[in-house]
Design a protein around this motif. Sequence first.
Motif, PDB file in Angstrom:
ATOM      1  N   ARG A  43      14.354 -14.362  -4.234  1.00 54.47           N
ATOM      2  CA  ARG A  43      13.471 -13.403  -3.574  1.00 54.47           C
ATOM      3  C   ARG A  43      13.950 -11.970  -3.760  1.00 54.47           C
ATOM      4  NH1 ARG A  43       9.306 -14.959  -0.509  1.00 54.47           N
ATOM      5  NH2 ARG A  43       8.789 -12.824  -1.123  1.00 54.47           N
ATOM      6  N   LEU A  44      15.264 -11.783  -3.809  1.00 54.30           N
ATOM      7  CA  LEU A  44      15.804 -10.445  -4.028  1.00 54.30           C
ATOM      8  C   LEU A  44      15.393  -9.923  -5.403  1.00 54.30           C
ATOM      9  CD1 LEU A  44      17.589  -8.316  -2.650  1.00 54.30           C
ATOM     10  CD2 LEU A  44      19.554  -9.324  -3.825  1.00 54.30           C
ATOM     11  N   CYS A  45      15.362 -10.809  -6.385  1.00 55.85           N
ATOM     12  CA  CYS A  45      14.945 -10.415  -7.738  1.00 55.85           C
ATOM     13  C   CYS A  45      13.458 -10.071  -7.791  1.00 55.85           C
ATOM     14  CB  CYS A  45      15.238 -11.546  -8.724  1.00 55.85           C
ATOM     15  SG  CYS A  45      16.995 -11.877  -8.992  1.00 55.85           S
ATOM     16  N   LEU A  46      12.676 -10.593  -6.844  1.00 56.77           N
ATOM     17  CA  LEU A  46      11.231 -10.376  -6.837  1.00 56.77           C
ATOM     18  C   LEU A  46      10.805  -9.211  -5.941  1.00 56.77           C
ATOM     19  CD1 LEU A  46       9.951 -14.070  -6.709  1.00 56.77           C
ATOM     20  CD2 LEU A  46      10.222 -12.599  -8.713  1.00 56.77           C
ATOM     21  N   VAL A  47      11.758  -8.512  -5.345  1.00 56.72           N
ATOM     22  CA  VAL A  47      11.416  -7.397  -4.446  1.00 56.72           C
ATOM     23  C   VAL A  47      10.530  -6.347  -5.118  1.00 56.72           C
ATOM     24  CG1 VAL A  47      12.386  -5.386  -3.245  1.00 56.72           C
ATOM     25  CG2 VAL A  47      13.311  -7.672  -2.823  1.00 56.72           C
ATOM     26  N   PRO A  48      10.795  -5.947  -6.387  1.00 61.36           N
ATOM     27  CA  PRO A  48       9.899  -4.956  -7.012  1.00 61.36           C
ATOM     28  C   PRO A  48       8.438  -5.398  -7.049  1.00 61.36           C
ATOM     29  CG  PRO A  48      11.917  -5.175  -8.289  1.00 61.36           C
ATOM     30  CD  PRO A  48      11.937  -6.273  -7.271  1.00 61.36           C
ATOM     31  N   PHE A  49       8.200  -6.692  -7.238  1.00 60.54           N
ATOM     32  CA  PHE A  49       6.830  -7.194  -7.260  1.00 60.54           C
ATOM     33  C   PHE A  49       6.226  -7.192  -5.856  1.00 60.54           C
ATOM     34  CE2 PHE A  49       9.029  -9.133 -10.872  1.00 60.54           C
ATOM     35  CZ  PHE A  49       8.186  -8.761 -11.909  1.00 60.54           C
ATOM     36  N   ALA A  50       7.068  -7.417  -4.851  1.00 59.81           N
ATOM     37  CA  ALA A  50       6.586  -7.357  -3.469  1.00 59.81           C
ATOM     38  C   ALA A  50       6.193  -5.931  -3.101  1.00 59.81           C
ATOM     39  CB  ALA A  50       7.661  -7.872  -2.516  1.00 59.81           C
ATOM     40  N   VAL A  51       6.949  -4.964  -3.597  1.00 57.82           N
ATOM     41  CA  VAL A  51       6.608  -3.557  -3.358  1.00 57.82           C
ATOM     42  C   VAL A  51       5.274  -3.228  -4.018  1.00 57.82           C
ATOM     43  CG1 VAL A  51       7.295  -1.169  -3.808  1.00 57.82           C
ATOM     44  CG2 VAL A  51       9.015  -2.843  -3.104  1.00 57.82           C
ATOM     45  N   SER A  52       5.083  -3.720  -5.254  1.00 59.91           N
ATOM     46  CA  SER A  52       3.812  -3.515  -5.951  1.00 59.91           C
ATOM     47  C   SER A  52       2.666  -4.154  -5.181  1.00 59.91           C
ATOM     48  CB  SER A  52       3.900  -4.095  -7.364  1.00 59.91           C
ATOM     49  OG  SER A  52       2.676  -3.978  -8.048  1.00 59.91           O
ATOM     50  N   GLN A  53       2.918  -5.334  -4.607  1.00 58.07           N
ATOM     51  CA  GLN A  53       1.901  -6.015  -3.816  1.00 58.07           C
ATOM     52  C   GLN A  53       1.519  -5.176  -2.603  1.00 58.07           C
ATOM     53  OE1 GLN A  53       3.215  -9.679  -2.094  1.00 58.07           O
ATOM     54  NE2 GLN A  53       1.234 -10.184  -1.234  1.00 58.07           N
ATOM     55  N   ALA A  54       2.509  -4.632  -1.905  1.00 62.13           N
ATOM     56  CA  ALA A  54       2.232  -3.828  -0.715  1.00 62.13           C
ATOM     57  C   ALA A  54       1.421  -2.583  -1.076  1.00 62.13           C
ATOM     58  CB  ALA A  54       3.543  -3.433  -0.036  1.00 62.13           C
ATOM     59  N   ARG A  55       1.756  -1.970  -2.201  1.00 63.43           N
ATOM     60  CA  ARG A  55       0.990  -0.798  -2.634  1.00 63.43           C
ATOM     61  C   ARG A  55      -0.439  -1.187  -3.008  1.00 63.43           C
ATOM     62  NH1 ARG A  55       5.961   1.717  -6.243  1.00 63.43           N
ATOM     63  NH2 ARG A  55       6.945   2.884  -4.527  1.00 63.43           N
ATOM     64  N   GLY A  56      -0.591  -2.364  -3.622  1.00 62.16           N
ATOM     65  CA  GLY A  56      -1.925  -2.837  -3.953  1.00 62.16           C
ATOM     66  C   GLY A  56      -2.759  -3.082  -2.712  1.00 62.16           C
ATOM     67  N   GLU A  57      -2.122  -3.633  -1.660  1.00 61.88           N
ATOM     68  CA  GLU A  57      -2.834  -3.873  -0.407  1.00 61.88           C
ATOM     69  C   GLU A  57      -3.274  -2.552   0.229  1.00 61.88           C
ATOM     70  OE1 GLU A  57      -0.070  -6.150   1.827  1.00 61.88           O
ATOM     71  OE2 GLU A  57      -0.632  -8.053   0.890  1.00 61.88           O
ATOM     72  N   ARG A  58      -2.427  -1.539   0.116  1.00 63.85           N
ATOM     73  CA  ARG A  58      -2.799  -0.232   0.664  1.00 63.85           C
ATOM     74  C   ARG A  58      -3.987   0.340  -0.099  1.00 63.85           C
ATOM     75  NH1 ARG A  58       1.286   4.803   0.266  1.00 63.85           N
ATOM     76  NH2 ARG A  58       0.857   4.397  -1.929  1.00 63.85           N
ATOM     77  N   SER A  59      -3.966   0.189  -1.436  1.00 68.54           N
ATOM     78  CA  SER A  59      -5.070   0.699  -2.243  1.00 68.54           C
ATOM     79  C   SER A  59      -6.369  -0.031  -1.912  1.00 68.54           C
ATOM     80  CB  SER A  59      -4.752   0.524  -3.739  1.00 68.54           C
ATOM     81  OG  SER A  59      -3.613   1.276  -4.102  1.00 68.54           O
ATOM     82  N   ARG A  60      -6.276  -1.355  -1.746  1.00 68.46           N
ATOM     83  CA  ARG A  60      -7.486  -2.117  -1.413  1.00 68.46           C
ATOM     84  C   ARG A  60      -8.009  -1.762  -0.030  1.00 68.46           C
ATOM     85  NH1 ARG A  60      -4.717  -5.865  -4.589  1.00 68.46           N
ATOM     86  NH2 ARG A  60      -3.549  -6.703  -2.826  1.00 68.46           N
ATOM     87  N   ALA A  61      -7.095  -1.461   0.907  1.00 68.83           N
ATOM     88  CA  ALA A  61      -7.523  -1.062   2.249  1.00 68.83           C
ATOM     89  C   ALA A  61      -8.294   0.258   2.206  1.00 68.83           C
ATOM     90  CB  ALA A  61      -6.300  -0.933   3.165  1.00 68.83           C
ATOM     91  N   LYS A  62      -7.853   1.170   1.335  1.00 71.70           N
ATOM     92  CA  LYS A  62      -8.547   2.449   1.202  1.00 71.70           C
ATOM     93  C   LYS A  62      -9.934   2.270   0.588  1.00 71.70           C
ATOM     94  CE  LYS A  62      -4.437   5.391   0.832  1.00 71.70           C
ATOM     95  NZ  LYS A  62      -3.652   6.314  -0.047  1.00 71.70           N
TER      96      LYS A  62
END
Length: 229
Positions: A43-62
């Motif tokens: 999971r630590l290795c996948l943190v960058p993808f989780a950050v990308s996911q969170a940014r994608g969720e913010r974009s979709r919310a907008k």
Amino acid sequence: MSVFSTPIAIAYHLVTGLADVLHPFAGGLATVAAIVVFTAIVRLCLVPFAVSQARGERSRAKLLPQMQAIQKKHAKNPQRLQREMAALYEKEGTPLAGCLPTLLQMPFFFVMYRLFMSATIAGHQNALLAHTLLAAPLGQNWISTLGMGFFSPASAVFLGLFALLALVAYVSSRRIKAEGPIGNITKLLPFTTLVMAAFVPLAAAVYLLTTTTWTAIERGVLQRRIVTA
């Protein structure tokens, strides 16, 4: 030879090596602790993808107000609705990385599953199958414990793990903001881990509990730091 043979052998040496290191601190739970550490490393290795996911969720919310307007305007014309939605996504460049953390860790979950389903590893006996979590062997699944009774010691270990999975699923479900029929389905998805955990070896169920707990904590942190930024 299975495509997972080499990864399984690598995972075997990694888990047994971690268990040896953790044994002075964890004692009989060293192998379980090693599985938790193994999962945390993934999971630590996948943190960058989780950050990308969170940014994608913010974009979709907008974009949600625009999406709702398009859906209302073209509700009676599905083809036009599909074209307009595709055009909106293309224009805004909305990230579609929301599933990447889940998809990318699936091979590791399958390796853990196969690791505790294999009697031999690279031609040698799989010593990990002799390890337990309290009264339950790590290579056993819950269904197979029912023959000893629903509340047998081995089954009780699984029931405790199911309770923890249900708690994590509840917390994760509460954080999903989607509405409507699709939103209701999305809120139920975290609970599918309970079904999976009943049929996979206990070691894989421990992996599920660890990774879902990580996801719940990670999403909470990223929502505060990114989504609400």
